[in-house]
Design an enzyme around this catalytic site. Structure first.
Site, PDB file in Angstrom:
ATOM      1  N   LYS B 195      32.210  52.463  36.370  1.00 29.82           N
ATOM      2  CA  LYS B 195      31.871  52.260  34.966  1.00 29.82           C
ATOM      3  C   LYS B 195      30.605  51.431  34.871  1.00 29.82           C
ATOM      4  O   LYS B 195      30.582  50.270  35.275  1.00 29.82           O
ATOM      5  CB  LYS B 195      32.989  51.527  34.222  1.00 29.82           C
ATOM      6  CG  LYS B 195      32.695  51.453  32.717  1.00 29.82           C
ATOM      7  CD  LYS B 195      33.598  50.491  31.982  1.00 29.82           C
ATOM      8  CE  LYS B 195      33.088  49.089  31.966  1.00 29.82           C
ATOM      9  NZ  LYS B 195      31.870  48.865  31.156  1.00 29.82           N
ATOM     10  N   GLY B 247      30.080  40.680  37.612  1.00 33.55           N
ATOM     11  CA  GLY B 247      29.986  40.269  36.219  1.00 33.55           C
ATOM     12  C   GLY B 247      30.303  38.795  36.078  1.00 33.55           C
ATOM     13  O   GLY B 247      30.120  38.026  37.025  1.00 33.55           O
ATOM     14  N   GLU B 250      34.440  34.530  34.110  1.00 34.15           N
ATOM     15  CA  GLU B 250      35.570  34.614  33.190  1.00 34.15           C
ATOM     16  C   GLU B 250      36.304  35.961  33.335  1.00 34.15           C
ATOM     17  O   GLU B 250      37.523  36.013  33.492  1.00 34.15           O
ATOM     18  CB  GLU B 250      35.042  34.448  31.765  1.00 34.15           C
ATOM     19  CG  GLU B 250      36.112  34.335  30.724  1.00 34.15           C
ATOM     20  CD  GLU B 250      35.527  34.463  29.316  1.00 34.15           C
ATOM     21  OE1 GLU B 250      34.283  34.505  29.179  1.00 34.15           O
ATOM     22  OE2 GLU B 250      36.318  34.541  28.371  1.00 34.15           O
ATOM     23  N   GLU B 269      31.886  39.638  42.505  1.00 38.08           N
ATOM     24  CA  GLU B 269      30.575  38.989  42.576  1.00 38.08           C
ATOM     25  C   GLU B 269      30.316  38.453  41.180  1.00 38.08           C
ATOM     26  O   GLU B 269      30.062  39.216  40.256  1.00 38.08           O
ATOM     27  CB  GLU B 269      29.513  40.002  43.029  1.00 38.08           C
ATOM     28  CG  GLU B 269      28.301  39.349  43.641  1.00 38.08           C
ATOM     29  CD  GLU B 269      27.257  39.006  42.619  1.00 38.08           C
ATOM     30  OE1 GLU B 269      27.384  37.920  41.999  1.00 38.08           O
ATOM     31  OE2 GLU B 269      26.343  39.799  42.423  1.00 38.08           O
ATOM     32  N   CYS B 303      22.459  36.755  38.224  1.00 33.39           N
ATOM     33  CA  CYS B 303      23.577  35.861  38.537  1.00 33.39           C
ATOM     34  C   CYS B 303      23.160  34.775  39.510  1.00 33.39           C
ATOM     35  O   CYS B 303      23.712  33.681  39.500  1.00 33.39           O
ATOM     36  CB  CYS B 303      24.753  36.657  39.098  1.00 33.39           C
ATOM     37  SG  CYS B 303      24.245  37.832  40.351  1.00 33.39           S
ATOM     38  N   GLU B 400      26.501  28.847  32.942  1.00 36.93           N
ATOM     39  CA  GLU B 400      25.550  29.927  33.212  1.00 36.93           C
ATOM     40  C   GLU B 400      25.006  30.434  31.881  1.00 36.93           C
ATOM     41  O   GLU B 400      25.765  30.844  31.007  1.00 36.93           O
ATOM     42  CB  GLU B 400      26.254  31.058  33.961  1.00 36.93           C
ATOM     43  CG  GLU B 400      25.307  32.170  34.347  1.00 36.93           C
ATOM     44  CD  GLU B 400      25.974  33.258  35.180  1.00 36.93           C
ATOM     45  OE1 GLU B 400      27.115  33.633  34.856  1.00 36.93           O
ATOM     46  OE2 GLU B 400      25.337  33.725  36.137  1.00 36.93           O
TER      47      GLU B 400
END
Lengths: 266, 491
Positions: B195, B247, B250, B269, B303, B400
């Site tokens: 996805k 992603g 959370e 990751e 990230c 972040e």
């Protein structure tokens, strides 16, 4: 007529290199003895001791770590008869000793087997090294009481982690005996912490503890799924350790891989 | 002074250095009005769609499917059939050739993909053209070569494919993240349900055309578009053997909870809050370039972005002065302009998040600097931002931001730098700037992060394992280590 009365042992926890009773003042009966029943707070103390001891253990040379672990084998070898009383017998003790020796020899070989240098398209020396994940919680298998504990504690230990292990609930005496072996070998205080008590009570505390990096739930007798769920609170590495296995990949489960890009130039 | 200016005007030197626009043509991209799901080698019509847009001007680009659990179910069935019907038992050397084909096709069509990536994601064409596309192709080329060599990568372990891999990727490097996921999965003999991110589905959908050209057997790769609900359907599907997610931390934690007790393999990751540490002996101009690349590359939607800058106290003032001056030369604007350095923020939601965190920084007492720059009226934009006078406790130093926002902090000794750098639940990456090789290695050993860059930042290579410590996730992508998440072992 006046036969000498033997001195009995008080079975205690092993935290930070000391042998405290449970702060809760509780015991439970196992193998005919009153054994300390660790509490939530004992777990926290053990994790704190582990975290404090871990950097120095990881920072020791691999050669040194190997020798320290080998020393544990020496300590057990000298007390085979005593250990044999507390597990399935001499064979289990000897296999435990040999397993410790086997893992001790891995300390200075891991980076060559698990890491390496990587060819990158640029002027960098790029390499990957395995490093300890940090503090590892181990729920020891219930059986075999000694070999199971040794099998699960040595892999995280040889990789440079500090360990908080919960001994077999029904047969904890071998673990306490092992703690005495550890205390007389050169393993720094806090690097291995052994708790006795009820897995169902202690496991969730370890699984949800925010300062534990990985948990081996192979010996969990409660709901393993729930422990896995709790472990997500700080993205713990979850390992389903088997009671009798010997492999460098067991060590790798408790290691991180660090990749460094070092510049090359004149 | 006035006379000098006059002279300049006479010889035709412009009094400002505005670049002429240099737009990359988008004619190369042919979009359909509407896209379905790519399942079993065919396009399936979606029941429900949403509009995907260009963040540079909010232009609607195409309607794409909002995948339902049923759609995901169909994709998993196709993947399972393809796995059982031959892909998993195909000789590695044959799997390799499909992957080599895909690598070559991506190289051949790289400009088309780069333009579409910039259009749908907002990143500068310079980056999609020179970073995303070459790396995506290289990733397929790298893993192609592993497909028939797995037993050498894992001696005595009898590596076997896991089965059906469910892969959920982010919007910051859409095609590159697809490559990071699909290449090792296929090399190891798995089949895939992937996805793409909700806001950036188009290059993944164009990739299906590459699969057609490569003649990859139907069902080996299936693409289902949609939002988080579609991702959840993949995570929850019983017949998916492995989940790979890139992603936020959370969402990563939520996935780890969902997967608990199912026996599915999992790699995560997740987020980061990387420290970029500059010592007083560093080559300052080079370091400034690295700092800029570390945090403003891809609008800071990275990230592993170097979002916390630690400067040794003795060089704090000159370094910040150089950095702020450098910021004035960054060109913010149209992602399709070849001179653009900083493109559009990916989405309205992300822009809102950046604004909120930046407001908190100002509120908490940090000093904000933004270079003068004219932002386009339409679309989503945020000026490159530097915060000084930042305390470690501020939200901008802890959370972040995933935007072009840098927090500057200071340190005195290497020990202090290490302690501050490690003072975060994240552990994805770190940077060290010094001319002293021994210090690089000393620092690298102590920084708790999966990737450490020395005198560089944000470098990637298919052969270089990437992934986090602590709450930045587990598992590695890239290199020999990147194969392991897609294998089981008969030991």
């Amino acid at each position: 007529m006046s036969e000498r009365l033997p001195v009995r042992k008080t079975y205690k926890l092993f935290i930070g290199g000391s042998f405290p009773r449970s702060e809760s003042g509780r015991t439970y009966e196992a193998e005919g003895q009153n054994v300390a029943r660790a509490s939530r707070k004992d777990v926290r103390d053990a994790v704190r001791a582990a975290r404090g001891a871990q950097p120095k253990w990881a920072g020791a040379t691999a050669y040194n770590r190997g020798q320290v672990l080998y020393r544990i084998a020496e300590m057990i070898e000298a007390r085979v008869a005593e250990f044999a009383e507390l597990c399935s017998g001499r064979d289990e003790v000897e296999r435990s000793i040999d397993r410790i020796v086997w893992y001790a020899g891995w300390a200075d070989k891991l980076p060559q087997v698990l890491g390496g240098s990587n060819p990158v398209a640029g002027p960098y020396f790029n390499f990957t090294v395995p490093e300890p994940t940090g503090v590892v919680a181990v729920l020891a298998p219930h059986d075999p009481p000694l070999l199971g504990l040794v099998t699960r504690v040595l892999p995280p230990l040889v990789g440079g982690n500090a360990v908080v292990a919960v001994a077999s609930e029904d047969r904890p005496l071998a673990a306490i005996e092992l703690a005495e072996g550890l205390a007389t070998s050169d393993v720094p205080g806090g690097v291995v912490n052994l708790l006795t008590g009820q897995h169902a009570e202690l496991a969730p505390v370890l699984a949800s503890h925010m300062d534990v990096n990985a948990i081996d739930i192979g010996g969990a007798n409660g709901d393993a799924s729930e422990l896995e769920r709790l472990a997500a609170d700080n993205v713990k590495r979850v390992v389903h350790g088997r009671a009798d296995v010997q492999s460098p990949w067991e060590i790798a489960s408790f290691l991180e891989l660090k990749t460094v890009w070092h510049p090359m130039g004149q | 002074m006035a006379e000098l200016d006059k002279t300049r005007t006479e010889v035709g030197v412009p009094d400002d250095w505005t670049y002429a626009s240099a737009p990359e043509s988008r004619d190369i991209v042919h979009l359909a009005d509407r896209y379905g799901y790519y399942i079993g080698g065919e396009w399936l019509e979606p029941a429900e769609t949403y509009e995907t847009i260009a963040p540079r001007d909010e232009e609607p680009l195409a309607a794409v499917g909002q995948g339902t659990p049923d759609d995901v179910g169909r994709a998993v069935v196709a993947a399972r059939e393809a796995f059982a019907d031959g892909w998993s038992s195909l000789p590695g050397s044959e799997r390799a050739k499909y992957l080599f084909r895909i690598a070559r096709l991506l190289q051949e069509r790289s400009r088309e993909f780069a333009v579409l990536e910039s259009l749908n994601g907002g990143k500068p064409i310079k980056e999609s053209r020179d970073v995303d596309l070459p790396l995506a192709a290289a990733h397929f080329f790298y893993y192609a070569g592993w497909a028939d060599k797995l037993e050498y990568a894992f001696p005595n372990r009898r590596p076997r494919p896991v089965g059906v891999a469910g892969q959920i990727i982010p919007w910051n490097f859409p095609l590159l993240m697809l490559a990071w996921k699909i290449a090792p999965a296929l090399a190891c003999g798995n089949t895939v349900v992937l996805k793409p991110a909700e806001t950036t589905p188009l290059t993944a959908l164009l990739f299906c055309d590459v699969l057609r050209q490569a003649e990859l057997p139907p069902g080996v790769v299936n693409i289902v578009t949609g939002d988080g609900r579609t991702g959840a359907a993949i995570v929850e599907h019983e017949d998916v053997d492995k989940i790979a997610f890139t992603g936020s931390t959370e969402v990563g934690k939520a996935i780890q909870r969902h997967v608990a007790g199912t026996g599915k393999k999992l790699t995560l990751e997740l987020g980061g809050k990387a420290a970029n540490i500059v010592f007083d002996d560093a080559a300052l101009d080079q370091a400034v370039e690295g700092i800029v690349n570390g945090i403003y590359f891809n609008q800071g939607h990275v990230c592993c972005a170097g979002s916390r800058l630690f400067v040794q106290e003795s060089i704090y003032e000159p370094l910040v002065a150089k950095l702020e001056r450098r910021l004035t030369t960054l060109r913010v604007g149209d992602p399709l302009d070849k001179n653009t350095d900083v493109g559009a923020i990916n989405s309205a939601a992300q822009l809102e998040k950046i604004r909120e965190l930046v407001a908190s920084g100002v509120e908490e007492g940090a000093e904000i600097y933004q270079p003068p720059c004219v932002l386009p009226e339409k679309g989503y934009w945020f000026a490159p931002t530097v915060f000084t006078n930042v305390a470690q406790s501020y939200r901008i130093a802890q959370e972040e931001i995933f935007g072009p926002v840098l927090s500057v902090l200071t340190f005195r000794t290497p020990e202090e730098a290490v302690e501050k750098a490690n003072n975060t639940p994240y552990g994805l990456s770190a940077g060290v700037w010094t001319e002293k090789g021994s210090r690089i290695l000393w620092m690298a050993q102590r920084l708790r992060a999966g990737v450490v860059w020395a005198n560089t930042f944000n470098r990637f290579d298919p052969g270089s394992p990437f992934g986090g410590y602590k709450e930045s996730g587990f598992g590695r992508e890239g290199g020999r280590h990147g194969l392991e998440p897609y294998l089981r072992f008969d030991e």
